[in-house]
Design a protein around this motif. Structure first.
Motif, mmCIF file in Angstrom:
data_model
loop_
_atom_site.group_PDB
_atom_site.id
_atom_site.type_symbol
_atom_site.label_atom_id
_atom_site.label_comp_id
_atom_site.label_asym_id
_atom_site.label_seq_id
_atom_site.Cartn_x
_atom_site.Cartn_y
_atom_site.Cartn_z
ATOM 1 N N CYS A 154 -14.569 3.700 31.911
ATOM 2 C CA CYS A 154 -13.491 3.547 32.893
ATOM 3 C C CYS A 154 -13.804 2.636 34.069
ATOM 4 O O CYS A 154 -12.878 2.222 34.752
ATOM 5 C CB CYS A 154 -12.912 4.878 33.327
ATOM 6 N N LEU A 155 -15.067 2.274 34.295
ATOM 7 C CA LEU A 155 -15.303 1.314 35.381
ATOM 8 C C LEU A 155 -14.577 0.002 35.051
ATOM 9 O O LEU A 155 -13.953 -0.612 35.897
ATOM 10 C CB LEU A 155 -16.803 1.055 35.582
ATOM 11 N N ALA A 237 -27.247 -1.145 40.674
ATOM 12 C CA ALA A 237 -26.691 -1.927 41.782
ATOM 13 C C ALA A 237 -26.874 -3.421 41.537
ATOM 14 O O ALA A 237 -26.004 -4.224 41.870
ATOM 15 C CB ALA A 237 -27.337 -1.507 43.099
ATOM 16 N N ILE A 240 -24.234 -4.784 39.053
ATOM 17 C CA ILE A 240 -22.948 -4.955 39.745
ATOM 18 C C ILE A 240 -23.042 -6.127 40.723
ATOM 19 O O ILE A 240 -22.132 -6.959 40.800
ATOM 20 C CB ILE A 240 -22.568 -3.674 40.533
ATOM 21 N N GLY A 241 -24.168 -6.176 41.447
ATOM 22 C CA GLY A 241 -24.363 -7.235 42.446
ATOM 23 C C GLY A 241 -24.356 -8.617 41.813
ATOM 24 O O GLY A 241 -24.016 -9.609 42.463
ATOM 25 N N GLY A 243 -22.372 -9.539 39.663
ATOM 26 C CA GLY A 243 -21.003 -9.872 39.267
ATOM 27 C C GLY A 243 -20.659 -9.422 37.860
ATOM 28 O O GLY A 243 -19.707 -9.913 37.265
ATOM 29 N N ILE A 245 -19.363 -6.454 35.366
ATOM 30 C CA ILE A 245 -18.750 -5.131 35.226
ATOM 31 C C ILE A 245 -18.991 -4.705 33.782
ATOM 32 O O ILE A 245 -18.274 -5.117 32.876
ATOM 33 C CB ILE A 245 -17.234 -5.157 35.528
ATOM 34 N N SER A 283 -15.482 -11.126 24.039
ATOM 35 C CA SER A 283 -15.618 -12.118 22.978
ATOM 36 C C SER A 283 -17.109 -12.300 22.677
ATOM 37 O O SER A 283 -17.955 -11.968 23.500
ATOM 38 C CB SER A 283 -14.994 -13.441 23.404
ATOM 39 N N GLU A 285 -18.953 -14.864 22.645
ATOM 40 C CA GLU A 285 -19.641 -15.727 23.619
ATOM 41 C C GLU A 285 -19.917 -14.962 24.915
ATOM 42 O O GLU A 285 -20.992 -15.065 25.495
ATOM 43 C CB GLU A 285 -18.761 -16.951 23.955
ATOM 44 N N GLU A 286 -18.903 -14.228 25.345
ATOM 45 C CA GLU A 286 -18.992 -13.466 26.586
ATOM 46 C C GLU A 286 -20.124 -12.430 26.502
ATOM 47 O O GLU A 286 -20.930 -12.286 27.430
ATOM 48 C CB GLU A 286 -17.650 -12.738 26.741
ATOM 49 N N ASP A 289 -23.649 -13.887 26.546
ATOM 50 C CA ASP A 289 -24.000 -14.314 27.896
ATOM 51 C C ASP A 289 -24.341 -13.108 28.776
ATOM 52 O O ASP A 289 -25.344 -13.095 29.493
ATOM 53 C CB ASP A 289 -22.798 -15.090 28.461
ATOM 54 N N PRO A 344 -21.011 8.001 45.990
ATOM 55 C CA PRO A 344 -21.267 6.558 46.054
ATOM 56 C C PRO A 344 -22.612 6.310 45.368
ATOM 57 O O PRO A 344 -23.572 7.049 45.609
ATOM 58 C CB PRO A 344 -21.351 6.275 47.556
ATOM 59 N N ARG A 345 -22.674 5.304 44.529
ATOM 60 C CA ARG A 345 -23.874 5.088 43.722
ATOM 61 C C ARG A 345 -25.151 4.948 44.546
ATOM 62 O O ARG A 345 -26.210 5.377 44.138
ATOM 63 C CB ARG A 345 -23.696 3.858 42.846
ATOM 64 N N LYS A 346 -25.016 4.350 45.741
ATOM 65 C CA LYS A 346 -26.211 4.112 46.560
ATOM 66 C C LYS A 346 -26.894 5.427 46.959
ATOM 67 O O LYS A 346 -28.047 5.433 47.338
ATOM 68 C CB LYS A 346 -25.846 3.305 47.811
ATOM 69 N N ASP A 374 -19.579 4.282 37.713
ATOM 70 C CA ASP A 374 -18.570 4.744 38.655
ATOM 71 C C ASP A 374 -19.010 5.925 39.512
ATOM 72 O O ASP A 374 -18.215 6.492 40.238
ATOM 73 C CB ASP A 374 -17.251 5.057 37.926
ATOM 74 N N GLU B 60 -21.270 -1.337 45.683
ATOM 75 C CA GLU B 60 -20.463 -0.147 45.400
ATOM 76 C C GLU B 60 -19.067 -0.541 44.925
ATOM 77 O O GLU B 60 -18.273 0.317 44.507
ATOM 78 C CB GLU B 60 -20.321 0.731 46.647
ATOM 79 N N PRO B 172 -15.970 -8.427 41.153
ATOM 80 C CA PRO B 172 -16.627 -9.732 41.270
ATOM 81 C C PRO B 172 -15.651 -10.851 40.928
ATOM 82 O O PRO B 172 -14.777 -10.687 40.068
ATOM 83 C CB PRO B 172 -17.751 -9.680 40.229
#
Lengths: 484, 357
Positions: A154-155, A237, A240-241, A243, A245, A283, A285-286, A289, A344-346, A374, B60, B172
């Motif tokens: 679900c994220l 983290a 996600i950081g 970029g 998902i 896909s 390719e995606e 990568d 919160p994940r942190k 999530d 987050e 992102p």
């Protein structure tokens, strides 16, 4: 009106076998997936059409009889626990997939349709229904709407609320509302959002239009072992950081890894303090990568062992252990107690450390599985209800975990719902003003309070008590179903 | 000095006491939207003063900001961390605020692929019509404790509460974006857009205007390049300018002063035969209709309803009809009941959404 009079009235428009009132017939409905809470209903009805439901509701409204809706009965928070003086309204017989529109990518279904059956019916068109609670082979779409069910993906793909377009809803007086539309938005207030996750308290859903999405060309999984939970948390983290998902990102702690490996031999690293499963889909390719980048991040984050699935069988094998965590908990311990907080994940490392401290303080083992993407944490406290005092200690331990989730800026329930189980913890999460507003929202739909009374939102005077979910070995229904 | 919550509460309580309507306003960029607020005997509640990012932790994927925060400032901050509001909200002016964005509930070109503003709302802090300071939802992705009041706020046009803070899920930014452009007729475009939406392709926006179909691809470079080969067409130069013009209604299609209808309908609906010019977005699910004055509102609304959706008279309502699609009586009953609970004195933007609420 007496029970017998009500039965007679119901039988005037329902077939005889659609109205149950003998104790032996009522017994299968006395609990849902949370078997610690049991209650025989006064009457069970099993309608087959919306028209019949309208009549049932009109009768219940006229006689001020409580109505509790039930889908497949797999819910884990006691949301479908019957009412002693009420009618249990089973929607299990409404299990028709009315239409699939492949070009518009939608399916119109009745509430009793199983979650997985929708994806199966859509598969010939290369489409599927995204939310995938682990109980998806059994749970119904109507129940998913009532609980706003999630799943491990679900994220990226959202919860039930993000994947439905339209509902047909009957209010307690039998009036039919069309909420949402075939369009992406509708006029007026977003009642679709309000209905989703409302635990059968606002109306009875008789038809759902869901969105279907294209099946990804490919899915691949990276499994990374860490010698430290903090490092695993940082790796999440970092993904996600960067970029990314991921389609799914799951974490297991050491005690879980050992428990599941013993039973399933999924190939988990027994020296690990934590294992991360990180899935990419899309896909070809995606995925190529993304997997390359995820692999590099795991390496930089200090993973001690990294494997990438080479084929579908291997991907499913890596997942198998994670999906079996709950059934396995039932094997390694006579009883377990499941929590469903989101943080919160942190704050993960802090919360896990806190749970570890509590575990030692209470002398009770606790397995932790975590929807790391999530922030949805499922601590499983292992205990033995036959040992005097252990159940009470477990309850206290669980209550402290939920308090910790709230203090960490999270919530007491990410996906299982409040139901009966967490009704007391609602008092910790919300103030009197918010709770009063929840009651007001309910009253806007159901002024007499006949739909699923006593669930989800506590009366203010109740707010000092405690409640919890207890799963007894052999007593949980669908004990072998993969969960969460 | 920033206005304090106490001060806002005092204004609301006084208004409730005297039954004086409040016109809740952020940057005023969407003053044109919705039914006109009564200017007479009402008080302006300016929220621009209550601004600033409260909490933002990029890893987050959540940002929390005060309602008066400018949308542009928010997006600059997200951009610095390679993130974005994935629903691509229209600003309609540089003063647009977060509160106004959520209250109006409008989403831009990426909506069909990524979701709408309500999909990204995680939590709100609001003052209800009695001035009560209430928190719903939170700062986490999954939260099923209590009814989803936060998402209810999206698109409620300020009629249920004064938003103070909003927490949004952020995503992102895609590594690359490119837009393909191909000539075809409307029927073919509707067919193509929907076919592609059913395939695992990185399509993030579609628009059909003046015999041209525009398709934006977003994602990792190899995925975008592969899709580009599959779909064909010409690459559009300056595609960011193009999508901004569609989002902000500065595209040549959007004529000043002409009544503009927004039809949100089932995406596969064949070409709508209505007088005026049309621009399509969201795989055909959103159809903008630019009409001459005096078009038949009844016919337009009937067509939208027939197509499973609704029609909003988005701009330049010259006939004074209801801007939003009339609700069936059962739905209006629920709307009134909710309004009565959140705003018993009926002072929060009364009439802005429907005259009854």
């Amino acid at each position: 009106m007496s029970a017998q009079q009500l039965v007679n009235q119901l039988r005037s428009f329902l077939p005889p076998d659609a109205v149950l009132h003998e104790t032996e017939d009522l017994k299968p409905y006395e609990c849902d997936g949370l078997s610690a809470y049991r209650q025989l209903p006064m009457i069970v009805v099993l309608p087959q059409t919306e028209e019949q439901i309208v009549k049932i509701l009109q009768l219940c409204y006229a006689t001020q009889t409580p109505v509790v809706a039930r889908g497949a009965g797999t819910g884990l928070s006691g949301g479908a626990l019957p009412h002693a003086q009420g009618v249990l309204l089973s929607l299990a017989k409404l299990k028709q997939i009315i239409a699939i529109d492949p070009l518009a990518r939608t399916a119109r279904v009745q509430p009793g349709v199983r979650n997985l059956a929708i994806s199966e019916a859509a598969a010939p068109y290369g489409l599927y229904y995204a939310p995938d609670p682990s109980s998806q082979i059994a749970c119904s779409i109507g129940g998913n709407v009532a609980e706003n069910s999630g799943g491990v993906h679900c994220l990226k793909y959202g919860l039930t609320v993000h994947n439905i377009l339209k509902l047909r809803v009957l209010t307690i007086d039998g009036e039919c509302l069309e909420i949402g539309g075939d369009s992406l938005d509708s006029a007026g207030y977003d009642l679709l959002a309000l209905m989703t996750g409302s635990e059968g308290m606002l109306g009875i859903v008789t038809e759902i239009t869901v969105k279907l999405i294209p099946k990804p060309e490919k899915a691949q999984l990276v499994m990374a072992a860490f010698d430290d939970v903090q490092k695993a948390g940082s790796a999440v983290a970092s993904v996600i950081g960067a970029g990314i998902i991921p389609a799914g990102m799951e974490m297991m702690d050491k005690i879980t890894i050992h428990a599941v490996e013993e039973f399933l031999h999924a190939g988990y690293d027994l020296n690990a303090e934590a294992i991360l499963l990180c899935e990419s889909d899309g896909s070809t390719e995606e995925v190529a990568d993304e997997i390359r980048r995820i692999h590099a991040i795991m390496q930089q984050s200090g993973a001690t062992n990294i494997s990438t699935s080479n084929n579908e069988a291997e991907r499913l094998k890596f997942w198998a252990g994670r999906k079996a965590a709950f059934p396995v908990a039932g094997r390694v311990s006579p009883d377990y107690y499941c929590m469903d907080g989101t943080i919160p994940r942190k704050r993960l490392a802090d919360v896990l450390r806190g749970i570890e401290e509590l575990s030692q303080e209470y002398g009770l083992r606790c397995m932790n599985v975590f929807h790391a993407g999530d922030g949805n944490l499922h601590p499983l406290i292992l205990y033995d209800a036959n040992k005097p005092g252990e159940l009470e200690r477990t309850e206290e331990f669980g209550g402290k975990i939920l308090e910790m989730c709230i203090h960490a800026g999270g919530t007491i329930t990410g996906e299982h719902g409040v139901g009966m189980e967490k009704i007391n913890q609602m008092c910790s999460q919300f103030g009197a003003g918010e709770l009063a507003m929840f009651h007001a929202v309910k009253a806007a739909f159901d002024p007499a309070g006949l739909l699923n009374p006593g669930k989800a939102v506590p009366e203010l005077h109740r707010c000092a008590e405690m409640g919890a979910m207890h799963v007894h070995r052999g007593e949980q229904k669908f004990a072998e179903l993969p969960r969460f | 000095m920033q206005t304090t919550i106490d001060q806002y509460q005092a204004v609301i309580r006084a208004a409730a006491e005297s039954k004086t309507p409040l016109r809740i306003r952020g940057g005023g960029t969407k003053d044109f939207y919705g039914n006109p607020a009564a200017e007479q005997n009402s008080t302006l509640l300016d929220m621009t003063d209550y601004n600033g990012i409260v909490d933002y932790e990029p890893t987050e994927l959540v940002i929390t900001a005060r309602a008066g925060t400018r949308l542009a400032d928010l997006e600059v901050e997200l951009d610095r961390h390679g993130q974005m509001l994935a629903f691509e909200p229209p600003h309609f002016g540089s003063a647009a605020t977060l509160g106004g964005c959520v209250a109006a509930g409008l989403s831009g070109p990426r909506r069909a692929a990524a979701g709408s503003v309500r999909d990204f709302v995680l939590g709100v802090r609001l003052l209800d019509g009695k001035g009560e300071d209430l928190h719903f939802g939170g700062q986490v992705m999954k939260n099923v404790a209590g009814y989803d009041v936060s998402r209810l706020m999206a698109g409620s046009m300020g009629t249920l509460g004064v938003l103070l803070e909003v927490s949004l899920k952020v995503l992102p930014k895609p590594a690359i974006e490119t837009t393909l452009c191909m000539a075809m007729d409307e029927a073919a475009a509707i067919e193509k857009m929907n076919q592609w939406a059913g395939k695992p392709l990185p399509v993030s926006a579609t628009c059909f205007a003046d015999g041209q179909l525009f398709v934006r691809l977003s994602g990792a470079e190899p995925a975008v390049r592969a899709a580009q080969v599959k779909l064909g067409g010409e690459t559009l130069v300056d595609d960011m300018v193009f999508w901004r013009s569609v989002r902000e209604h500065t595209h040549g299609f959007f004529q000043p002063d002409k009544p503009l209808w927004r039809l949100s309908i089932k995406s596969t609906t064949p070409s709508l035969l209505l007088a005026g010019r049309q621009l399509l977005e969201w795989n055909g699910g959103l159809r903008w209709l630019s009409t001459d004055d005096g078009e038949d509102a009844e016919a337009i609304r009937a067509a939208a309803k027939e197509a499973g959706g609704h029609a909003t008279l988005f701009r330049h309502n010259k006939s004074g009809i209801s801007v939003f699609h009339p609700l069936p009586s059962g739905m209006m009953k629920i709307h009134r009941a909710l309004k009565e609970k959140f705003d018993p004195s009926g002072i929060l933007n009364p009439g802005r959404l429907y005259s009854e609420i």
